[in-house]
Design an enzyme around this catalytic site. Structure first.
Site, PDB file in Angstrom:
ATOM      1  N   ASP A 267     -64.631  43.242  55.243  1.00 26.27           N
ATOM      2  CA  ASP A 267     -63.411  43.222  54.704  1.00 26.27           C
ATOM      3  C   ASP A 267     -62.958  41.902  54.256  1.00 26.27           C
ATOM      4  O   ASP A 267     -62.932  40.961  55.014  1.00 26.27           O
ATOM      5  CB  ASP A 267     -62.533  43.942  55.796  1.00 26.27           C
ATOM      6  N   ASN A 275     -54.867  38.031  45.792  1.00 24.17           N
ATOM      7  CA  ASN A 275     -54.278  38.682  44.395  1.00 24.17           C
ATOM      8  C   ASN A 275     -52.848  38.541  44.072  1.00 24.17           C
ATOM      9  O   ASN A 275     -52.642  38.006  42.918  1.00 24.17           O
ATOM     10  CB  ASN A 275     -54.202  40.338  44.838  1.00 24.17           C
ATOM     11  N   HIS A 280     -54.448  39.703  39.399  1.00 27.23           N
ATOM     12  CA  HIS A 280     -55.296  40.717  39.808  1.00 27.23           C
ATOM     13  C   HIS A 280     -56.875  40.709  39.096  1.00 27.23           C
ATOM     14  O   HIS A 280     -57.835  41.018  39.757  1.00 27.23           O
ATOM     15  CB  HIS A 280     -54.769  42.216  39.339  1.00 27.23           C
ATOM     16  N   ASP A 284     -60.160  40.771  40.958  1.00 29.73           N
ATOM     17  CA  ASP A 284     -61.320  41.545  40.560  1.00 29.73           C
ATOM     18  C   ASP A 284     -62.689  40.740  40.830  1.00 29.73           C
ATOM     19  O   ASP A 284     -63.700  41.178  41.050  1.00 29.73           O
ATOM     20  CB  ASP A 284     -61.148  42.325  39.371  1.00 29.73           C
ATOM     21  N   GLU A 311     -60.965  46.183  49.479  1.00 32.67           N
ATOM     22  CA  GLU A 311     -61.727  45.290  49.566  1.00 32.67           C
ATOM     23  C   GLU A 311     -62.387  45.244  50.554  1.00 32.67           C
ATOM     24  O   GLU A 311     -62.905  44.248  51.260  1.00 32.67           O
ATOM     25  CB  GLU A 311     -60.430  43.971  49.886  1.00 32.67           C
TER      26      GLU A 311
END
Ligand code: C2E
Ligand code: MG
Ligand code: MG
Length: 672
Positions: A267, A275, A280, A284, A311
């Site tokens: 994780d 973010n 964003h 990504d 994530e």
């Protein structure tokens, strides 16, 4: 420009489905069904040669004087044609060469027979016999499946041979006119039919080709769809559906033939912050980079990786021993760390993107449920997060946090409020300031099993936090404190322990306000104790929540100061009303070093401004020491043990001013 996964698949599909040009189609047609056509030509020539030789009977009857040489010509030519054909087949030459051989055999078959035949004295018989010359033409145009050009060449050669033969054999003008036009019309019509046949064959080929293309397209589309439905659109990894499928296969392998495997969850730490800070799109990109780096790194472990959640990634590998799993998990962690993706917003001393990794592997007693291994990996991940992130944890059944008992506790917590399994006890807090104004208690939660066995908070609170039941329990505790003690003024103030999970939950401050409103209690009679513990992530949401709580008048205390790593940064970020120094510092104060340490901590906190409470006072000497050190408040077994509400409910304090020692004297279990 970035393309969506669906767009990429479509482009890929179009590339694979490029239609051939007209020229390419022609070439394809030429070699189309070569084996079938070879078979047909071979069969055709054998039949033609046999019939050709059988016609020897006609030679004997119609032209007996030259029959010997005519038959010899037939046999020789027929045999030669078959030898050439078979040799070609043996040498595996292309169909066009077999067709050429057959066409040549047809033309020569007629010509070679004609050479002796024209010398017959049976001119009339021969003139009848000549009608069979058109058979050769029909053979070229209709019997074999020659391409148009070869057919025309062969049949026109037959026509020419006939016309040439007339120079040696002239049965009369009328005959030549009749047979000549017959030959020519036969040539024209059979060539025309051949042309039509060839066109038809080409069309059939085109249709078959189209059907094949459509079928290929349907298959490719099906495959692409399947790929899409099992691929994560962002990272291109397997998605959860595909991972579940793969997991099921691994699990079946384990159940059926004992092939073990590991499930590892990775994780990305503080990803929400990433973010928020970088946007964003960068988020990504970060996930994609992390995904492909892990994918490459786990290759030596024959691992596969999928995206399991926002994530969170899951890695499955046939590794099935503890050391192997640790090595794989550590490889994953280091791989991401080495990427060095900047993440300056996390404020835990690290400035790059990292992952926390939790793993589990098949063991003898893992149970019959597939979910169990994921559950175990999840727990390991949780504990990796809890011990500070960017680290690796592999599930250990010997760890009490991991035991089945914790499953039972989790289940118990769900029904605890309804079944009255949860209660609160209150531990007095003694005010040592000269004014001795505030009498306060700390509310501590208790849980018992259905058979009335007590479970310590150190065991059930972390489980409640992990499973989220802490939210309901926390709300229940707050309401209970208000109704048990505060509404009827049994105590002036109460402190309630609040978990970081509660502070992080949107709407927490509003739910507190609702309880205060319902019970009519003013916020300034409450303090919330926040433990400087493991969940030290200082969210902006948490800070906002704390400020909202302060607006309600609630005081914020820092609990167990000195036990975690974040205490100092918390002190910097939040204005605490009181800091509770963990009891371990007091218990160490019987040595010089320990005492110096305690003094240092006290002066450090004093410097920042909040009041100081020392926990764990168990002896009179300790109490005296704390008095000497001018500590504001103390708490501990020597002052009073945690007791049930009844011990307080018999008394009512005049709201506003109540001296601590008085309270201590009046309260059962409370010693000053
Ligand atoms: P805490 O908030 O630091 O609570 C103080 C703990 O120290 C209590 O343990 C208390 O019984 C114990 N204690 C008090 N005086 C002494 C002493 O003189 N000597 C020793 N050795 N221990 C003393 P407890 O009740 O087992 O609670 C443990 C922890 O569980 C609490 O630590 C708190 O962090 C958590 N907790 C308890 N109730 C709640 C709750 O309602 N909500 C949340 N979120 N956490 C809670
Ligand atoms: Mg506390
Ligand atoms: Mg404490």
């Amino acid at each position: 420009m970035r393309h969506t996964f669906a767009e990429t698949v479509e482009t890929d599909l179009q590339e694979k489905l490029q239609r051939p040009s007209a020229h390419q189609l022609r070439r394809l047609y030429e070699v189309n069904d070569e084996a079938g056509r070879k078979r047909a030509t071979r069969q055709g020539l054998w039949i033609a040669v046999i019939v050709y030789i059988l016609f020897s009977t006609n030679d004997l009857l119609l032209i007996p004087d030259v029959a010997g040489s005519a038959i010899a010509a037939r046999v020789m030519l027929g045999t030669l044609a078959l030898i050439v054909l078979e040799t070609q087949i043996y040498m595996n030459v292309g169909i066009k060469w077999l067709d050429a051989t057959s066409a040549a055999a047809l033309v020569l078959g007629f010509a070679v027979w004609l050479i002796p035949a024209v010398h017959t004295s049976h001119a009339q018989s021969l003139s009848y016999f000549m009608v069979f010359g058109t058979i050769f033409m029909m053979g070229a145009n209709l019997f074999f499946s020659f391409r148009f050009r070869l057919s025309v060449m062969a049949s026109s050669a037959v026509l020419m041979t006939f016309l040439l033969s007339l120079t040696a054999f002239w049965p009369g003008d009328m005959y030549v006119l009749a047979f000549g036009t017959f030959y020519i019309s036969c040539f024209v019509f059979t060539s025309y039919v051949n042309w039509k046949l060839n066109r038809e064959r080409f069309n059939v080929f085109l249709n078959a080709q189209e059907a094949r293309t459509q079928q290929k397209e349907a298959t490719l589309r099906g495959e692409a769809l399947l790929r899409m439905s099992s691929t994560d659109y962002l990272t291109g990894l397997e998605n959860r559906r595909a991972v579940d499928e793969r997991l099921k296969n691994y699990w079946n392998g384990w159940r059926n033939d004992g092939t073990g495997f590991a499930a590892i969850l990775a994780d990305v730490d503080f990803f929400k912050k990433y973010n928020d800070a970088y946007g964003h799109q960068e988020g990504d990109r970060c996930l994609t980079e992390v995904a492909s780096a892990i994918r490459d790194a786990i290759e030596p472990f024959q691992g596969s990786i999928g995206r399991y959640g926002g994530e969170e990634f899951i890695i499955l590998s046939p590794v099935s021993d503890r050391q192997g799993v640790i090595a794989l998990a550590e490889t994953i962690r280091q791989t991401v760390e080495k990427l060095g993706i900047l993440h300056e917003e996390r404020r835990d001393g690290t400035a790059i993107v990292t992952v926390s990794v939790g793993g589990a592997f098949t063991r003898e007693h893992i149970g019959a449920k597939l979910e169990k291994i994921i559950h175990e990996a999840d727990r390991a991940l949780y504990s990796a997060k809890a011990i500070g992130r960017n680290c690796v944890r592999v599930f250990d059944p010997a760890d009490p946090e991991s035991s089945d008992e914790s499953e039972n506790i989790a289940a118990l917590l769900k029904i605890a409020i309804k079944q009255d399994l949860v209660s609160l006890v209150y531990q007095p807090i003694l005010d040592l300031t000269p004014s001795r104004q505030i009498a306060s208690v700390e509310a501590l939660m208790r849980l018992t099993t259905l058979d009335d066995i007590a479970i310590p908070p150190s065991l059930f609170i972390p489980i409640a936090e992990r499973t989220g039941t802490i939210l309901d329990l926390g709300r229940w505790a707050l309401r209970t404190v208000c109704t048990d003690l505060l509404v009827d003024n049994h105590v002036e103030c109460a402190s309630v322990n609040v978990s970081p999970i509660q502070l992080k939950t949107p709407g927490f401050a509003a739910s507190v306000a609702a309880v205060l409103y319902e019970t009519g209690i003013s916020g300034n009679r409450l303090a919330f104790e926040i433990t400087e513990g493991l969940e030290m992530e200082m969210h902006s949401d948490v800070l906002r929540c704390i400020s909202d709580l302060k607006t309600l008048g609630i005081r914020i205390w820092l609990d167990d100061f000195g036990t975690g790593f974040a205490g100092l940064s918390w002190l910097r970020l939040i204005e605490f009303d009181t800091v509770k120094i963990d009891r371990s510092f007091l218990h160490d104060s019987n040595t010089l070093r320990g005492r110096t340490m305690l003094k240092d901590i006290i002066s450090l906190i004093r410097h920042r401004g909040p009041k100081i409470l020392v926990e764990g006072v168990e002896t009179e000497d300790q109490l005296q020491l704390l008095r000497d050190l001018k500590i504001d408040a103390v708490q501990g077994y020597h002052v009073g043990r945690p007791v049930p509400r009844e011990s307080f409910q018999s008394k009512t304090i005049a709201a506003g001013v109540t001296a601590g020692p008085q309270l201590a004297r009046r309260t059962p279990g409370f010693r000053a």
